[in-house]
Every structure is written in structure tokens, then in C-alpha cells.
Motif scaffolding. Structure first.
Motif, mmCIF file in Angstrom:
data_model
loop_
_atom_site.group_PDB
_atom_site.id
_atom_site.type_symbol
_atom_site.label_atom_id
_atom_site.label_comp_id
_atom_site.label_asym_id
_atom_site.label_seq_id
_atom_site.Cartn_x
_atom_site.Cartn_y
_atom_site.Cartn_z
ATOM 1 N N GLY A 119 27.226 -41.430 7.831
ATOM 2 C CA GLY A 119 27.372 -40.387 8.468
ATOM 3 C C GLY A 119 28.647 -39.912 9.111
ATOM 4 N N GLN A 120 28.735 -39.402 10.108
ATOM 5 C CA GLN A 120 30.166 -39.172 10.740
ATOM 6 C C GLN A 120 30.337 -40.204 12.010
ATOM 7 N N THR A 121 30.807 -41.325 11.298
ATOM 8 C CA THR A 121 31.312 -42.440 12.139
ATOM 9 C C THR A 121 32.696 -43.149 11.574
ATOM 10 N N THR A 122 32.908 -44.079 12.560
ATOM 11 C CA THR A 122 34.036 -45.082 12.057
ATOM 12 C C THR A 122 33.129 -46.390 11.724
ATOM 13 N N ILE A 123 33.903 -46.870 10.730
ATOM 14 C CA ILE A 123 33.186 -48.114 10.171
ATOM 15 C C ILE A 123 34.105 -49.346 9.995
ATOM 16 N N VAL A 124 33.848 -50.315 10.067
ATOM 17 C CA VAL A 124 34.518 -51.581 9.675
ATOM 18 C C VAL A 124 34.142 -52.330 8.559
ATOM 19 N N ILE A 125 35.089 -52.617 7.731
ATOM 20 C CA ILE A 125 34.935 -53.121 6.237
ATOM 21 C C ILE A 125 35.262 -54.818 6.610
ATOM 22 N N ASN A 126 34.601 -55.682 6.337
ATOM 23 C CA ASN A 126 35.186 -56.942 6.429
ATOM 24 C C ASN A 126 35.087 -57.609 5.240
ATOM 25 N N PHE A 127 36.254 -58.341 4.760
ATOM 26 C CA PHE A 127 36.058 -58.888 3.419
ATOM 27 C C PHE A 127 36.581 -60.507 3.606
ATOM 28 N N THR A 128 35.945 -61.135 2.663
ATOM 29 C CA THR A 128 36.128 -62.877 2.524
ATOM 30 C C THR A 128 37.080 -63.251 1.645
ATOM 31 N N ALA A 129 36.779 -62.564 0.449
ATOM 32 C CA ALA A 129 37.769 -63.031 -0.685
ATOM 33 C C ALA A 129 37.351 -61.850 -2.003
ATOM 34 N N ALA A 130 38.436 -61.922 -2.931
ATOM 35 C CA ALA A 130 38.389 -60.712 -3.891
ATOM 36 C C ALA A 130 37.184 -60.657 -4.696
ATOM 37 N N LEU A 131 36.443 -61.918 -4.902
ATOM 38 C CA LEU A 131 35.101 -61.940 -5.617
ATOM 39 C C LEU A 131 33.983 -62.216 -4.572
ATOM 40 N N ARG A 132 34.062 -61.989 -3.436
ATOM 41 C CA ARG A 132 33.074 -62.436 -2.517
ATOM 42 C C ARG A 132 32.522 -60.939 -1.908
ATOM 43 N N PRO A 133 31.176 -60.865 -1.791
ATOM 44 C CA PRO A 133 30.449 -59.819 -1.259
ATOM 45 C C PRO A 133 31.296 -59.298 0.170
ATOM 46 N N PHE A 134 31.522 -57.806 0.308
ATOM 47 C CA PHE A 134 32.362 -57.593 1.434
ATOM 48 C C PHE A 134 30.914 -56.746 2.314
ATOM 49 N N THR A 135 31.480 -56.416 3.730
ATOM 50 C CA THR A 135 30.293 -55.639 4.137
ATOM 51 C C THR A 135 30.866 -54.508 5.035
ATOM 52 N N LEU A 136 30.001 -53.439 5.388
ATOM 53 C CA LEU A 136 30.471 -52.399 6.067
ATOM 54 C C LEU A 136 29.578 -52.378 7.403
ATOM 55 N N VAL A 137 29.925 -51.999 8.455
ATOM 56 C CA VAL A 137 29.182 -51.880 9.665
ATOM 57 C C VAL A 137 29.784 -50.841 10.297
ATOM 58 N N PRO A 138 29.056 -50.109 11.105
ATOM 59 C CA PRO A 138 29.573 -49.104 12.052
ATOM 60 C C PRO A 138 30.318 -49.704 13.185
ATOM 61 N N SER A 139 31.467 -49.102 13.429
ATOM 62 C CA SER A 139 32.278 -49.743 14.522
ATOM 63 C C SER A 139 31.898 -50.053 15.904
ATOM 64 N N ASP A 186 28.173 -50.168 16.709
ATOM 65 C CA ASP A 186 27.070 -51.053 16.631
ATOM 66 C C ASP A 186 26.993 -51.858 15.333
ATOM 67 N N GLN A 187 27.647 -52.841 15.547
ATOM 68 C CA GLN A 187 27.788 -53.875 14.168
ATOM 69 C C GLN A 187 26.474 -54.734 14.230
ATOM 70 N N GLU A 188 25.605 -54.714 15.048
ATOM 71 C CA GLU A 188 24.479 -55.617 15.090
ATOM 72 C C GLU A 188 23.202 -55.113 14.037
ATOM 73 N N HIS A 189 23.084 -53.649 14.356
ATOM 74 C CA HIS A 189 21.782 -53.232 13.759
ATOM 75 C C HIS A 189 21.849 -52.528 12.357
ATOM 76 N N TYR A 190 23.118 -52.383 11.938
ATOM 77 C CA TYR A 190 23.225 -51.802 10.592
ATOM 78 C C TYR A 190 24.215 -52.226 9.732
ATOM 79 N N ILE A 191 23.968 -52.770 8.499
ATOM 80 C CA ILE A 191 25.107 -53.266 7.791
ATOM 81 C C ILE A 191 24.784 -53.291 6.261
ATOM 82 N N GLN A 192 25.806 -52.648 5.581
ATOM 83 C CA GLN A 192 25.555 -52.536 4.061
ATOM 84 C C GLN A 192 26.633 -53.507 3.534
ATOM 85 N N LEU A 193 26.241 -54.107 2.195
ATOM 86 C CA LEU A 193 26.927 -55.372 1.718
ATOM 87 C C LEU A 193 27.158 -54.766 0.128
#
Length: 379
Positions: free
Chosen positions: A343-363, A365-372
Motif C-alpha cells: 500500500g502507501q508506505t515506504t519499504i526497505v529492500i535487502n539484497f545479499t547477492a545477485a542470485l540470492r533471494p531478496f526481501t521487502l519489508v515495511p520500513s 514494521d520490519q518484524e511482522h510482514y515480509i515479502q521474498l
């Protein structure tokens, strides 16, 4: 069986119940709508054996304008009956069942007669007494469904992944879905009796229909879980779904615990940019967009390419960027689904490597919702 009722109220309830009725079923009577009339009210039931929806219109609720003349039960062909009711001329209608289950539907000067079936032949809904029922806010439940079902699999080859894994333990609810290319996980705190621990898998299709059925005016939903069924009760509506059998994969190990590159975006701004980039990537066979992050120059650039049509390049707006330089490719459709869920929020995207899964979390509340999302190998 004979009654009259306000047609508009009836149609609204009919639309809800009809969501569970499928034209493609191996049990012919399930193409029908079951009506049961008592002095207390009229109950409508629809089912496709996986999902069952039951709704009751109470006779003491004035807006229903329900007048019960003779109690009884009937199963009517859902599609024909629904089309007839929606085209009747007046606000009030009368339904009467005569000999051999012949059913007459009247409204104003219009009168239809259709053939019904014996309601005793209709399968019984499961009895779900359900130990330790618990309640959840309707808004929160709809949000949880919206945020997780996007990641369920559509492939019947692994049926277990077509569901959302729901774990309740010590007052915390964890909902996880994955199709092995992406994952969505949401945590909630819920008031559950102390011994109310559950571990179930609910079909994604059931949850989508439930979300569409839940009315905004109903504030809370009661949830009851039995051995192979779950029941959601919301106001006058009861929504049953079978549970999927089997063990859901351990998804906790898939989520990275550290990152080498981190960037913060306004979710709607990034969504709009990816929608533009995917205009061309959709024309390409592999449907991939590429993101290049340069921490030295503090730039983020997205590329979309189709050999037949052309390419697009756009410098992205972002809040801040830290860590190592990175170039990564991914499916833009997965990214768009994930971003819409924030929705209407800011998010943080965390990368580990070019071929590794990355995550998206709301900036916030990073504990309760995550997309990978799993990236795509392009070389």
C-alpha cells in the motif's frame, strides 16, 4: 414451503452464497442452491464440496421483509434461479413450493415455475464445534489474506503450495505462502485461549473467496478449526473450507538473516517505475527487468528490454542506499504483486547477492510482514 421477501436483500445474500457454487462438479445437486425456511428465518446454502457458504435472513429483521407462510426446504438450479430473481419487476417476491418440488416465483405480474430437487439429497455441512474458537478483526483478516495469497502456487503438481500455512501458537498467528519462486509472510498477535494452538493449511482459493464475501459492516470474524475443516463466522454468514493435508515446507530457513545491500523506496513510486519497465519486458519471452545499484555514485537504475520492441531505462527515486554495488534481475510481475500488498508506505529492500533471494519489508514494521522474491539468472 412458502414465503415472501424483499428482493434486493435476497439478491445480496444470494450473491454471497453463490460464490461457493460451481457449474463444474461431480455431484449434480451441488449446482443447486439450497433454501431452508423456518419461523426463525430463511437459510441459503451453496457448496462445491471444497467451499460451503451458508447465510441466514432472520424473520425478525425488518429490512428483510420476510413473511413465513409455510416452513420447508428445496434445492433450486442456482444459475437459472439467480437470473430469474435478478430480473423480476418488483421489490417484493414470493416463492412457493408445490407438488413434485415444482417451485413458483412471483413478483408483480411476473410468474416463473421451475423444477426443484429434494433438499434431503443435499450433502450436510460439517459440524464444527471447534475447540477454542477465536476472533479477529475483519479488516485485519482481509489485509492478511491480501498480503499472503499473492504468493500461493497455481500449480496442482504440488497441492500443498496452493494453500496458506497458518500457525497459531502462544497468541501469535503466522501466515505464510510460497510458490517456490516467492514468499509472503505475515505475523499477528491474536487473543486465543491458552491451549488454542493450531497448524493448518487453508487453500488460497478459499481465502480469496472469503475475502470477497466478508462485508465491511461486519467488524469481527470468528474462526473455528476442526480436523479437516475451518469455519469463518461473520454476522449472518458462515464460510466453510476444507483444509489441505500434508506437511508444509519449512520456510523459515529461506529468509535471509543478513544483507550486503539495502535500499529504501516509497512503495507506490517504485511500483509505478516497475510498471513502466515491464511494458517492454512483457513483450520478451523471459519477462525480466534488471536493477543496477551503485552505492559509490548513489544511483539506482532499472532496465526493461524486448529484442522485438525496444528497451527502457529509468533512474529511480529512493530514500537511501547503503552497502555494496549490485546488479540483479527479477520477474517484474512478482515485484508488482509484492509492492501492491504494502500500500502507501515506504519499504526497505535487502539484497545479499545477485542470485540470492531478496526481501521487502515495511520500513516502519520490519518484524511482522515480509515479502521474498527469488531473482532470475540471466547469464
Amino acid at each position: 414451503m412458502k414465503f415472501s421477501i424483499n428482493r434486493n436483500v435476497f439478491i445480496k445474500t444470494l450473491n454471497d452464497v453463490q460464490r461457493a457454487i460451481s457449474a463444474k462438479t461431480t455431484i449434480p445437486i451441488l449446482t443447486g442452491l439450497k433454501l431452508v425456511l423456518s419461523q426463525e428465518g430463511l437459510t441459503l446454502t451453496g457448496s462445491d464440496a471444497d467451499i460451503s457458504i451458508e447465510a441466514t435472513l432472520a424473520s425478525n429483521d425488518e429490512k428483510n421483509q420476510l413473511v413465513v407462510e409455510e416452513a420447508g426446504a428445496i434445492v433450486l438450479p442456482a444459475r437459472f434461479f439467480s437470473e430469474i430473481v435478478k430480473k423480476l419487476p418488483e421489490d417484493q417476491m414470493t416463492i412457493a413450493v408445490g407438488d413434485n418440488f415444482q417451485t413458483t416465483i412471483r413478483s408483480g405480474k411476473s410468474e416463473f415455475t421451475i423444477n426443484g430437487l429434494d433438499a434431503n439429497s443435499y450433502p450436510h455441512l460439517p459440524e464444527i464445534a471447534g475447540q477454542n474458537p477465536f476472533s479477529i478483526s475483519t479488516d485485519v483478516l482481509k489485509q492478511l489474506i491480501h498480503q499472503t495469497v499473492i504468493a500461493v502456487s497455481n500449480q496442482e503438481s504440488r497441492p500443498i503450495l496452493t494453500g496458506v500455512h497458518l500457525v497459531l501458537k502462544d497468541g501469535e498467528m503466522l501466515a505464510v505462502a510460497t510458490d517456490s519462486h516467492r514468499l509472503a509472510q505475515r505475523k499477528l498477535t491474536v487473543s486465543v485461549p491458552s491451549d488454542g494452538n493450531y497448524d493448518v493449511i487453508i487453500p488460497g482459493k478459499s481465502l480469496i473467496e472469503l475475502s470477497r464475501t466478508l462485508a465491511d459492516e461486519v467488524e469481527t470474524v470468528e474462526i473455528r478449526i476442526a480436523e479437516n475443516q475451518v469455519l469463518f463466522k461473520a454476522g449472518n454468514l458462515a464460510f466453510y473450507s476444507r483444509l489441505l493435508e500434508g506437511n508444509y515446507p519449512d520456510t523459515a530457513r529461506l529468509i535471509p538473516t543478513s544483507s550486503s545491500t539495502q535500499i529504501e523506496f516509497d512503495a507506490p513510486v517504485l511500483l509505478a517505475a516497475i510498471e513502466r519497465a515491464s511494458l517492454l519486458s512483457h513483450e520478451s519471452r523471459n519477462n525480466v527487468v534488471r536493477l543496477t545499484l551503485n552505492t559509490t555514485e548513489n544511483t539506482a537504475i532499472i532496465y526493461g528490454n524486448s529484442p522485438d520492441v525496444g528497451n527502457v531505462e529509468e533512474a529511480l527515486q529512493f530514500e537511501n542506499l547503503t552497502g555494496e554495488d549490485l546488479e540483479i534481475s527479477f520477474n517484474p510481475d512478482y515485484m508488482k504483486d509484492a509492492l501492491r500488498s504494502f500500500g502507501q508506505t515506504t519499504i526497505v529492500i535487502n539484497f545479499t547477492a545477485a542470485l540470492r533471494p531478496f526481501t521487502l519489508v515495511p520500513s516502519e514494521d520490519q518484524e511482522h510482514y515480509i515479502q521474498l522474491i527469488t531473482p532470475v539468472r540471466t547469464f
